[in-house]
Design an enzyme around this catalytic site. Structure first.
Site, PDB file in Angstrom:
ATOM      1  N   ASP A   1      39.772  36.356  40.063  1.00  0.00           N
ATOM      2  CA  ASP A   1      39.946  35.302  39.379  1.00  0.00           C
ATOM      3  C   ASP A   1      41.085  35.091  39.098  1.00  0.00           C
ATOM      4  OD1 ASP A   1      39.837  37.120  37.585  1.00  0.00           O
ATOM      5  OD2 ASP A   1      38.492  36.010  36.042  1.00  0.00           O
TER       6      ASP A   1
ATOM      7  N   ASP B   1      34.786  37.765  42.206  1.00  0.00           N
ATOM      8  CA  ASP B   1      34.820  37.873  40.707  1.00  0.00           C
ATOM      9  C   ASP B   1      34.098  36.749  40.359  1.00  0.00           C
ATOM     10  OD1 ASP B   1      36.140  39.527  38.991  1.00  0.00           O
ATOM     11  OD2 ASP B   1      38.366  38.659  39.502  1.00  0.00           O
TER      12      ASP B   1
ATOM     13  N   LYS C   1      32.199  40.999  41.399  1.00  0.00           N
ATOM     14  CA  LYS C   1      32.821  41.826  40.131  1.00  0.00           C
ATOM     15  C   LYS C   1      32.747  41.150  38.785  1.00  0.00           C
ATOM     16  CE  LYS C   1      37.322  42.291  39.728  1.00  0.00           C
ATOM     17  NZ  LYS C   1      37.782  41.743  38.360  1.00  0.00           N
TER      18      LYS C   1
ATOM     19  N   GLU D   1      33.662  41.246  34.613  1.00  0.00           N
ATOM     20  CA  GLU D   1      34.462  42.091  33.337  1.00  0.00           C
ATOM     21  C   GLU D   1      33.592  42.496  32.211  1.00  0.00           C
ATOM     22  OE1 GLU D   1      38.009  39.824  32.412  1.00  0.00           O
ATOM     23  OE2 GLU D   1      38.573  39.617  34.196  1.00  0.00           O
TER      24      GLU D   1
ATOM     25  N   GLU E   1      41.951  48.787  34.473  1.00  0.00           N
ATOM     26  CA  GLU E   1      42.996  47.848  34.296  1.00  0.00           C
ATOM     27  C   GLU E   1      43.879  48.250  32.920  1.00  0.00           C
ATOM     28  OE1 GLU E   1      42.694  43.738  35.384  1.00  0.00           O
ATOM     29  OE2 GLU E   1      44.903  43.320  34.725  1.00  0.00           O
TER      30      GLU E   1
HETATM   31  O1  KIV Z   1      41.297  38.946  39.180  1.00  0.00           O
HETATM   32  C1  KIV Z   1      41.955  39.930  39.901  1.00  0.00           C
HETATM   33  O2  KIV Z   1      42.727  39.808  40.846  1.00  0.00           O
HETATM   34  C2  KIV Z   1      41.409  41.110  39.271  1.00  0.00           C
HETATM   35  C3  KIV Z   1      42.113  42.204  39.580  1.00  0.00           C
HETATM   36  C4  KIV Z   1      43.590  42.414  38.900  1.00  0.00           C
HETATM   37  C5  KIV Z   1      41.598  43.633  39.758  1.00  0.00           C
HETATM   38  O3  KIV Z   1      40.405  41.430  38.715  1.00  0.00           O
END
Ligand code: KIV
Length: 303
Positions: free
Chosen positions: A61, A100, A130, A132, A199
Site C-alpha cells: 500500500d 497489501d 498482507k 498490518e 519493519e
Molecule cells: O507497503 C509496503 O510497501 C510495505 C513494505 C514496506 C513492507 O508494506
C-alpha cells in the site's frame, strides 16, 4: 502429485517461502536461502523485478505514496490496490505475488476482511494478502487463512498506524515495546502466517523474533539477521523525491536516467535533431511517383 514445496515449474509458492527459514540456533545462517522481496505497482516494474529473480513481489500500500502521490498510506482504496495488483499479476511469472490489504478493509470485522482478501485473489490474482498488526489481528488472520487465503504478517513500524504512533517511529525501543513485539510475532506465528514483515525495529529485537518464531521473517529497517529483506522499489532506484530512511540503499538512480532522457528529447525537438529522416515513415516508391505527378500538374495549372 509432487510432495516437494515448489510448484514444479519454478514458481515460488507459500510452502517454498516457509521452507526458507534459515535461523537454526547455534548454526550458521544458510545465506543462499535468504528471501528477497521488492514492491511493484505496475506491469513493467513487475516484469523487471520478477525477471531479476526476487522471490516475492509485493503490491504494497506504499503505492499510495510512491505512485499516487498521497501523503501517507491511509487514503489508498481497495479499487486502487486491485487495479495495480492486476497489472502486477500480468507482469509476474515466477515470484509469489503478495497484495497489501489497505487501511479500512480489514479492521471492521472478519466477514468484511475475508470478502476483501478474496477479491485480491479472485480479481487481482494475488496469492497472498498482507495485513498490518500482530496480536490483535491474529483471530482475523486465522479466519482469512481458514478461507484458504495465505496471509503475510507485518509488525513493528506499521505505516497504517501512523496516527497512533505519532509519526513513523522505530518501534520496540524499550522493554515493554520489545515484549509487545515478541507477543505480536508469536501470535502471528501461531496463526500460521506465510511470513512476517518486521519493519522499523532494532536489529537486536529482530534477532530475537527471528530466533523465536518458526515463520520466516522479512526485514525492512530491521537489520541483517532476518530470514529475508524487502525494499520499496522506488526507494531502491531513487524515485521518491524525499530523503531516504536510514535503512534504504539506493541501488540505482532512475530519477537521473529519466530526467536526462526527457531533457535530451526536449532539446533534440527544439534543435530539429528529432525525428531524423531514418525515424520517419516514407511513401512506397510508386505512390511517391504518382503523387509527384499530381502535384506537378497542379503547379502547372496554377501558372
Ligand atoms: O507497503 C509496503 O510497501 C510495505 C513494505 C514496506 C513492507 O508494506
Amino acid at each position: 502429485m509432487s510432495i516437494l514445496p515448489s510448484a514444479g515449474d519454478g514458481r515460488v509458492t507459500v510452502p517454498e517461502i516457509l521452507s526458507r527459514k534459515k535461523f537454526i540456533p547455534g548454526k550458521q545462517a544458510i545465506t543462499e536461502r535468504r528471501i528477497t522481496s521488492v514492491t511493484a505497482y505496475d506491469y513493467p516494474t513487475a516484469r523487471l523485478v520478477d525477471e531479476a529473480g526476487v522471490d516475492i513481489v509485493l503490491v504494497g500500500d506504499s503505492l499510495a505514496m510512491a505512485v499516487l502521490g498521497y501523503e501517507n498510506t491511509l487514503p489508498v482504496t481497495m479499487e486502487e490496490m486491485l487495479h495495480h495488483t492486476r497489472a502486477v499479476r500480468r507482469g509476474v511469472r515466477r515470484a509469489l505475488v503478495v497484495a497489501d490489504m489497505p487501511f479500512g478493509t480489514f479492521q471492521n470485522g472478519a466477514q468484511e476482511a475475508v470478502r476483501n482478501a478474496t477479491r485480491f485473489v479472485k480479481e487481482g490474482g494475488a496469492e497472498v494478502v498482507k495485513i498490518e498488526g500482530g496480536e490483535k489481528r491474529a483471530d482475523l488472520i486465522r479466519r482469512i487463512i481458514d478461507a484458504e487465503i495465505p496471509v503475510a504478517g507485518h509488525i513493528g513500524l506499521t505505516p497504517q498506524s501512523v496516527n497512533v504512533m505519532g509519526g513513523y517511529k522505530v518501534q520496540g525501543k524499550d522493554l515493554s515495546g520489545i515484549d509487545q513485539l515478541m507477543r505480536d510475532a508469536m501470535a502471528l506465528d501461531r496463526a500460521g502466517v506465510a511470513c512476517i514483515v518486521l519493519e522499523g525495529i532494532p536489529r537486536e529485537v529482530a534477532v530475537m523474533i527471528t530466533a523465536e518464531v518458526g515463520t520466516p521473517t522479512i526485514g525492512i529497517g530491521a537489520g541483517p539477521e532476518c530470514d529475508g529483506q524487502v525494499l520499496v522499489f522506488h526507494d531502491l532506484v531513487n524515485l521518491t523525491f524525499t530523503a531516504p530512511a536510514k535503512f534504504v540503499r539506493r541501488y540505482g538512480d532512475a530519477a537521473a536516467v529519466i530526467s536526462n532522457a526527457v531533457r535530451a528529447f526536449r532539446a533534440d525537438v527544439k534543435s530539429l535533431q528529432y525525428p531524423l529522416d531514418q525515424e520517419s515513415y516514407h511513401l512506397p516508391r510508386e505512390t511517391k511517383a504518382g503523387l509527384d505527378t499530381v502535384l506537378a500538374r497542379k503547379r502547372a495549372l496554377r501558372r
